[in-house]
Design a protein around this motif. Sequence first.
Motif, short mmCIF file in Angstrom:
data_model
loop_
_atom_site.label_atom_id
_atom_site.label_comp_id
_atom_site.label_asym_id
_atom_site.label_seq_id
_atom_site.Cartn_x
_atom_site.Cartn_y
_atom_site.Cartn_z
N ILE A 21 -6.99 9.26 -3.12
CA ILE A 21 -5.76 9.34 -2.33
C ILE A 21 -4.80 8.21 -2.71
CG2 ILE A 21 -4.78 9.28 -0.01
CD1 ILE A 21 -7.24 10.76 0.98
N ALA A 22 -5.35 7.02 -2.94
CA ALA A 22 -4.49 5.91 -3.38
C ALA A 22 -3.80 6.28 -4.70
CB ALA A 22 -5.31 4.64 -3.54
N GLY A 23 -4.54 6.95 -5.59
CA GLY A 23 -3.97 7.39 -6.88
C GLY A 23 -2.87 8.42 -6.68
N ILE A 24 -3.11 9.37 -5.77
CA ILE A 24 -2.10 10.40 -5.50
C ILE A 24 -0.83 9.75 -4.91
CG2 ILE A 24 -1.54 12.39 -4.02
CD1 ILE A 24 -4.55 13.18 -4.24
N ILE A 25 -1.03 8.83 -3.98
CA ILE A 25 0.13 8.18 -3.35
C ILE A 25 0.93 7.40 -4.40
CG2 ILE A 25 0.87 6.39 -1.72
CD1 ILE A 25 -1.53 7.20 0.05
N GLY A 77 -5.36 9.32 8.00
CA GLY A 77 -4.47 10.03 8.92
C GLY A 77 -3.01 9.85 8.54
N ASN A 78 -2.64 8.63 8.19
CA ASN A 78 -1.25 8.35 7.78
C ASN A 78 -0.89 9.13 6.52
OD1 ASN A 78 -0.72 6.62 9.85
ND2 ASN A 78 -0.94 4.75 8.67
N LYS A 104 -12.32 2.74 12.21
CA LYS A 104 -11.02 3.27 12.68
C LYS A 104 -9.91 3.03 11.63
CE LYS A 104 -8.47 5.12 15.75
NZ LYS A 104 -8.85 6.34 16.46
N GLU A 105 -9.92 1.85 11.07
CA GLU A 105 -8.90 1.46 10.10
C GLU A 105 -8.85 2.46 8.92
OE1 GLU A 105 -6.99 -1.13 10.58
OE2 GLU A 105 -6.30 -1.84 8.63
N SER A 149 1.96 2.85 4.08
CA SER A 149 0.99 2.21 4.97
C SER A 149 -0.41 2.74 4.70
CB SER A 149 1.40 2.37 6.43
OG SER A 149 1.09 3.65 6.89
N ALA A 150 -0.53 4.01 4.31
CA ALA A 150 -1.84 4.57 3.95
C ALA A 150 -2.38 3.86 2.70
CB ALA A 150 -1.73 6.07 3.70
N LEU A 151 -1.49 3.65 1.74
CA LEU A 151 -1.91 3.00 0.48
C LEU A 151 -2.40 1.58 0.73
CD1 LEU A 151 -2.12 3.06 -2.63
CD2 LEU A 151 0.26 2.31 -2.73
N GLN A 152 -1.66 0.89 1.60
CA GLN A 152 -2.03 -0.50 1.91
C GLN A 152 -3.46 -0.59 2.45
OE1 GLN A 152 0.56 -2.35 4.81
NE2 GLN A 152 0.98 -3.97 3.35
N ILE A 153 -3.83 0.39 3.26
CA ILE A 153 -5.18 0.39 3.83
C ILE A 153 -6.19 0.90 2.80
CG2 ILE A 153 -6.67 1.42 5.61
CD1 ILE A 153 -4.14 1.58 7.41
N LEU A 154 -5.90 2.07 2.22
CA LEU A 154 -6.90 2.74 1.37
C LEU A 154 -7.18 1.99 0.07
CD1 LEU A 154 -5.79 6.45 1.97
CD2 LEU A 154 -7.69 5.22 3.04
N ALA A 155 -6.19 1.24 -0.42
CA ALA A 155 -6.39 0.51 -1.69
C ALA A 155 -7.54 -0.49 -1.59
CB ALA A 155 -5.10 -0.20 -2.08
N ASP A 156 -7.87 -0.91 -0.35
CA ASP A 156 -8.93 -1.91 -0.17
C ASP A 156 -10.33 -1.29 -0.20
OD1 ASP A 156 -7.31 -4.04 -0.01
OD2 ASP A 156 -7.41 -4.27 2.17
N PHE A 157 -10.42 0.04 -0.04
CA PHE A 157 -11.73 0.67 0.07
C PHE A 157 -12.21 1.16 -1.29
CE2 PHE A 157 -10.18 0.78 4.37
CZ PHE A 157 -11.31 0.44 5.10
N ASP A 158 -13.38 0.67 -1.66
CA ASP A 158 -13.94 1.05 -2.95
C ASP A 158 -14.80 2.30 -2.77
OD1 ASP A 158 -14.54 0.98 -5.61
OD2 ASP A 158 -16.15 -0.50 -5.39
N ARG A 159 -14.12 3.42 -2.47
CA ARG A 159 -14.81 4.70 -2.27
C ARG A 159 -14.04 5.78 -3.02
NH1 ARG A 159 -18.50 4.50 1.57
NH2 ARG A 159 -18.52 6.73 1.97
N PRO A 160 -14.74 6.78 -3.57
CA PRO A 160 -14.04 7.81 -4.37
C PRO A 160 -12.86 8.45 -3.65
CG PRO A 160 -16.42 8.04 -4.59
CD PRO A 160 -16.19 6.98 -3.55
#
Length: 330
Positions: free
Chosen positions: A259-263, A213-214, A206-207, A243-254
């Motif tokens: 998305i973290a790069g775009i943000i 989603g954010n 979900k996280e 808030s999206a970056l804070q979550i997505l930065a932790d996931f080591d997935r392409p």
Amino acid sequence: MSGARPPDGGTELGGIPKVPTVGWIREDALEAFYEGTERTPEPGPPAQPIFRCPFCISVFSVQRELHDHVYKTHRVERPVMFLGGTEPTGRAVVRVPVGRSAIVVANATAVRIGIDGRDPQRCLPDAVPKKLADTKQGEMKLVLLNESQVNAEPVSTHYTISFRIADAIDLKRVEEAFAEILVSSSITRDAISRFLVDQRTQGASKEYAVGLGNYCLGVLIKERPASEHLTTPLARYRELYGSALQILADFDRPLARLIAGIIRFAMNDFQEAGSSTGYWELDLARMLLNDPGRTTMPSSDTTAKRRPICPIDHGTARILALAARLSTQS
Ligand SMILES: [Zn+2]
């Protein structure tokens, strides 16, 4: 005795009533008091001051010595824990598995661990790395205690850690739902809601879904399509991107890296400009902005088949296209 009258209770003697007065009583008490002060104690050497150590049986005659003793012998260090090199402060969220070697506990003699509001269990500090590494889901309350001084209150450090670790299969299912609901057609608030209630985005993953989603909601608020009738102020997109970056930065997935790069790019953060997102225009634009004098640039692979991976706002897309055009002109 002639002329003198025998004392006769209640009669006058020389004009003064023979009734004891208050003044007499007072004088008596005062005299007794003065008498007491006149009795001087036996002379002798003054009592030596004594400074007792509150932690052991040591006694000192000089306060400074007691201070030095406590500092040297009874100093209690604050217990501390490190997760991957940093101390988890505030409400830490663990989204990716932590290896046992990345968990270090110092200055602790005992630990209390409670998960999801259950009664805390006491264990030794050595058991902490395994307990943390084995936890995938749950709210953990962890108290490190330093009880090295028997007669002192233990020094404690409290941590609250949320474990929200999903396995790779769950994360892949979120990305499938994302591609199907939010990439193949234009983003709407309705589509974001559908994505977030989709069966594939529930549970441990979900996280990750909330992070994606954010980001999409941020794109929507920034783009403000007329069809959406948005009342949310434009400035909120930064909050959602953050808030999206804070979550997505932790996931080591392409997808998460892209998305973290775009943000980061959209928010003028070029800190990690050196790392590749796999999106050539983005990598190029980030390098150009980070180091305009750079001579080597990532080369475009124009022959590669490209497919849409994630939505992007027009403003960012235009800058990326411009960067690509500039680099091919030079
Ligand atoms: Zn002592």
